[in-house]
Design an enzyme around this catalytic site. Structure first.
Site, PDB file in Angstrom:
ATOM      1  CG  ASP A 261     -43.023  -7.638  47.773  1.00  0.00           C
ATOM      2  OD1 ASP A 261     -42.164  -7.607  46.880  1.00  0.00           O
ATOM      3  OD2 ASP A 261     -43.404  -6.608  48.399  1.00  0.00           O
TER       4      ASP A 261
HETATM    5  C1  GLC Z   1     -42.728  -3.416  47.459  1.00  0.00           C
HETATM    6  C2  GLC Z   1     -41.406  -4.110  47.195  1.00  0.00           C
HETATM    7  C3  GLC Z   1     -40.710  -4.618  48.424  1.00  0.00           C
HETATM    8  C4  GLC Z   1     -40.986  -3.640  49.554  1.00  0.00           C
HETATM    9  C5  GLC Z   1     -42.458  -3.736  49.883  1.00  0.00           C
HETATM   10  C6  GLC Z   1     -42.861  -2.706  50.950  1.00  0.00           C
HETATM   11  O1  GLC Z   1     -43.679  -3.783  46.516  1.00  0.00           O
HETATM   12  O2  GLC Z   1     -41.408  -5.140  46.203  1.00  0.00           O
HETATM   13  O3  GLC Z   1     -39.306  -4.709  48.133  1.00  0.00           O
HETATM   14  O4  GLC Z   1     -40.201  -3.979  50.687  1.00  0.00           O
HETATM   15  O5  GLC Z   1     -43.291  -3.567  48.747  1.00  0.00           O
HETATM   16  O6  GLC Z   1     -42.750  -1.422  50.439  1.00  0.00           O
END
Ligand code: GLC
Length: 740
Positions: A261
């Site tokens: 993430d």
């Molecule tokens: C965010 C989310 C994830 C997302 C990523 C990119 O923090 O937790 O679900 O795909 O970052 O935006």
């Protein structure tokens, strides 16, 4: 009603289906010989450059070797607006696309074929927008009613998730785009999402929190999984030896890549050794500064950027230079990344599918998913469907005109269009009916009901034959500001389960003014409706139904569509009844905000309410229809470690409709405490009035087993099992049993 093309309703088992039960991950290794040859040509620096982002949503790429960058984009229910290379929107981009119903709307259809159609739209639009990985679906268990991201997830039940996620992934990946199943694992709340350390029993992990991911990997053939922010048993999930090496890549045979993430990697050695393959994002504070952080701070050389400061960048390069035994781990990561690139037709000049954007077909799928995902919760005296001969309708509530697509956080979509409930009703009725509108409440920080607005709503209600109230939750106040997300949104859990903005008071005033009121709820999770549900004849749950949502709501309210949605999670009467609050430690261990033990254990959702005899407001699997269904002739035939369930379902009403026949299993006696019942099979049947269908479901051994923590394996304990067949977890129509 536009019907879906065959391409879109191809059953979830796409042409490349492997025999049932076989692991679809094998398909990812077919190019390994070419990949290994390519890796041999790569320098250490080039290999490391593959392991991390080089901008907000792009990664890797080795020009010299013809390896393109990987382009990623959110999100689970539509392709996000362009985020540019340094996390800022791109002015003038052609990035307004299809805004699909949210993942819990899809789950509410209980229709795996629609899962495939849904994934097809997402994959096709991601391709068109030049994306290689779409960062969805979201399948974390809906454990806590207040979790801000429940709208992005599917269910409280792992079996329902397993059935709905497979089609979605295959739909996406058949379009030449990789799905990224998130967030692995135990990311079930937003409160302290970056640093809470989750503890749970091995049974809870295996029986509740992992099955959806396992199905996504083995049956869905998911190319990527996204590691989550939280810790699990003391180690960050994204760089967690047990989750990533032992289970995902070991037991499950995952051959694709683990993407972090954004900012969920915390340690170079852990990430190198424990299965993180691609590091995205970084300290958000850094990310919001200029891209070339090190140049600004006079770092090693002006060409170094903040992305070289990632854990799997320069620090990893240093670590590998010092410890050669790490290089095979590096090669494995690069191999996995290249496998996904080959599988996504990114290599060797492979022809890529063009994808399509905002097509009529995509709109038809969005409408269909919304129509089948809307849940009819209450229909006293058959108040619904409404008659089109009605003279006047008062539409009350801010959610009737609220557009939701840009809300919720990273799952945001710039909708090409979004039909609001009010617009949907106008489309449905034209100018034949006098439609008035009263906003009724404000979506604003001050929560108080506004007497003036209530008075206007009451006046409108009094003057109309019928009232359609549209309320419920919202993503937040003003989505242009991340901090203004406050309800169904990433980064925040909800303050409580009540209807916000003084709606309880408003609804009661409206009901008093005109009992001929139907309440349409919108939102991403259970809502406490106890203040007024008893006085309301009609209640409909519409979730966040996407760009065609207003039309879908109107089609259901006026009977063009017979509702067939079923709740994918329980609505408790009040928040305190929820097992995460009652038994669990939500949001954290008392006195320690960075720790939580899931003491609710396997008793999540109906597994708790039915075992501990706590009556819910609306049960898991509940959803009414404008017709009725008769269940008859149940037979349960034992196999060696399986059973065949057969029954007849008849539409004994006057309207065509669809019924989700649910099969639950209860272990009469076991050496461990098991839930009162567990969903182990379902089938959605479409029946004309008077039509019958024989439903046959095979319960394999998984339907009867539990996870034995001592033996560290699934066991089928011989004995008698009840088979409960019904229209919801609490509307069991027929029971049988089988002894194995
Ligand atoms: C965010 C989310 C994830 C997302 C990523 C990119 O923090 O937790 O679900 O795909 O970052 O935006």
């Amino acid at each position: 009603m536009t019907s879906l093309s065959t391409a879109q309703t191809k059953p979830s088992t796409s042409a490349k289906t492997s025999p049932a039960g076989q692991n679809r991950q094998a398909a990812l290794t077919v190019n390994d010989a070419k990949i290994n040859a390519l890796i041999k040509k790569m320098t250490l620096e080039e290999k490391v450059a593959m392991l991390h982002a080089n901008s907000a949503f792009a990664a890797g790429g080795i020009k010299r070797l013809g390896i393109p960058e990987i382009m990623t984009s959110d999100g689970p229910h539509g392709v996000r607006p362009e985020q540019g290379r340094d996390w800022k929107g791109v002015k003038g981009a052609n990035d307004a696309g299809s805004y699909m119903p949210t993942n819990n709307t899809l789950a509410s259809t209980w229709n795996p074929t629609l899962g495939y159609a849904y994934g097809t739209v997402l994959g096709s639009e991601a391709r068109f927008r030049g994306k290689d990985i779409i960062l969805g679906p979201g399948i974390n268990i809906v454990r806590a009613p207040l979790n801000g991201r429940n709208f992005e997830y599917m269910s409280e039940d792992p079996y329902l998730i397993s059935k709905m996620v497979v089609g979605y992934i295959r739909g996406v990946q058949d379009q030449g785009v990789s799905a990224s199943v998130k967030h692995y694992a135990a990311n079930n709340q937003e409160e302290h999402r970056n640093d809470i350390d989750v503890e749970m029993s091995e049974r809870a992990l295996r029986e509740i929190y992992l099955p959806g991911f396992k199905a996504a990997v083995q049956q869905g053939g998911a190319h990527t999984l996204m590691g989550s922010y939280n810790k699990f048993r003391g180690q960050y999930a994204t760089e967690n030896a047990y989750l990533m090496n032992t289970i995902l890549k070991g037991e499950w045979g995952f051959q694709g890549l683990v993407i972090s993430d954004w900012g969920s990697v915390h340690n170079t050695q852990d990430a190198l050794r424990n299965g993180t393959d691609l590091e995205m994002g970084t300290d958000l504070a850094l990310m919001y500064k200029s891209v070339d952080q090190s140049a600004a701070t006079g770092g090693p050389s002006a060409s170094r950027t903040i992305y070289d400061q990632f854990y799997l960048a320069d620090a990893a390069l240093e670590a590998i230079k010092k410890d050669k035994t790490l290089e095979p781990l590096l090669d494995d990561k690069v191999r996995r990344i290249l496998r996904v690139m080959y599988a996504t037709n990114m290599m060797d000049g492979a022809k890529r599918q063009p994808g399509a954007y905002n097509t009529k077909e995509h709109q038809a799928t969005a409408l269909k998913v919304a129509e089948e995902g809307i849940v009819l919760l209450k229909n006293e005296g058959n108040m619904l469907p409404l008659k089109k001969t009605v003279k006047s309708i008062a539409v009350i509530g801010h959610n009737a005109t609220r557009e939701n697509s840009l809300g919720g956080g990273s799952a945001q979509v710039k909708a090409k269009y979004e039909i609001t409930p009010l617009q949907g009703l106008k489309n449905e009725l034209g100018d034949k009916v006098n439609i008035t509108y009263a906003q009724g409440y404000k979506i604003a920080r001050d929560q108080k009901a506004d007497p003036q607005m209530i008075a206007e709503a009451v006046a409108a209600a009094k003057a109309a034959d019928v009232v359609v109230y549209v309320g419920g939750s919202t993503h937040g106040y003003d989505y242009t500001k991340w901090s203004d997300n406050a309800y169904d949104a990433e980064g925040f859990d909800k303050p409580d389960m009540k209807m916000p903005f003084g709606q309880d008071e408003l609804i009661q005033a409206v009901l008093k003014a005109n009992p001929n009121t139907v309440v349409v709820l919108m939102g991403g999770g259970p809502i406490d409706v106890s203040a007024w549900a008893g006085q309301t004849k009609g209640i409909v749950e519409a979730w966040y139904p996407g760009m065609e949502g207003g039309n879908a709501i109107a089609h259901v309210l006026f009977g063009d569509v017979n509702p067939s949605g079923k709740l994918p999670f329980t609505f408790p009467v009040k928040l305190e009844d929820s097992p995460a609050h009652k038994l669990g430690e939500y949001p954290s261990t008392p006195g320690n905000p960075l720790k939580q033990t899931y003491k609710d254990d396997i008793f999540v959702g109906y597994r708790y309410y039915d075992t501990y005899n706590v009556a819910p407001q609306f049960a898991f699997g509940h959803g009414l229809s404008y017709t009725t269904f008769k269940y008859s002739g149940l037979s349960v035939t034992p196999g060696s470690k399986s059973a065949t369930v057969k029954l007849t379902v008849t539409n004994d009403g006057k309207t065509a409709g669809a019924e989700v026949v649910q099969v639950y299993v209860k272990d009469e006696k076991a050496s461990v405490k098991r839930p009162e019942k567990e969903l182990k099979g379902f089938e959605k049947v479409f029946l004309k009035p008077g039509e019958s269908k024989v439903v046959t479901l095979t319960l394999d051994q998984n339907a009867f087993q539990y996870y034995d923590e001592g033996k560290k394996q699934w066991v089928l304990e011989p004995g008698k099992f009840d088979v409960l067949v019904g229209s919801s977890s609490r509307d069991i129509r027929l029971t049988g049993n089988v002894t194995l």
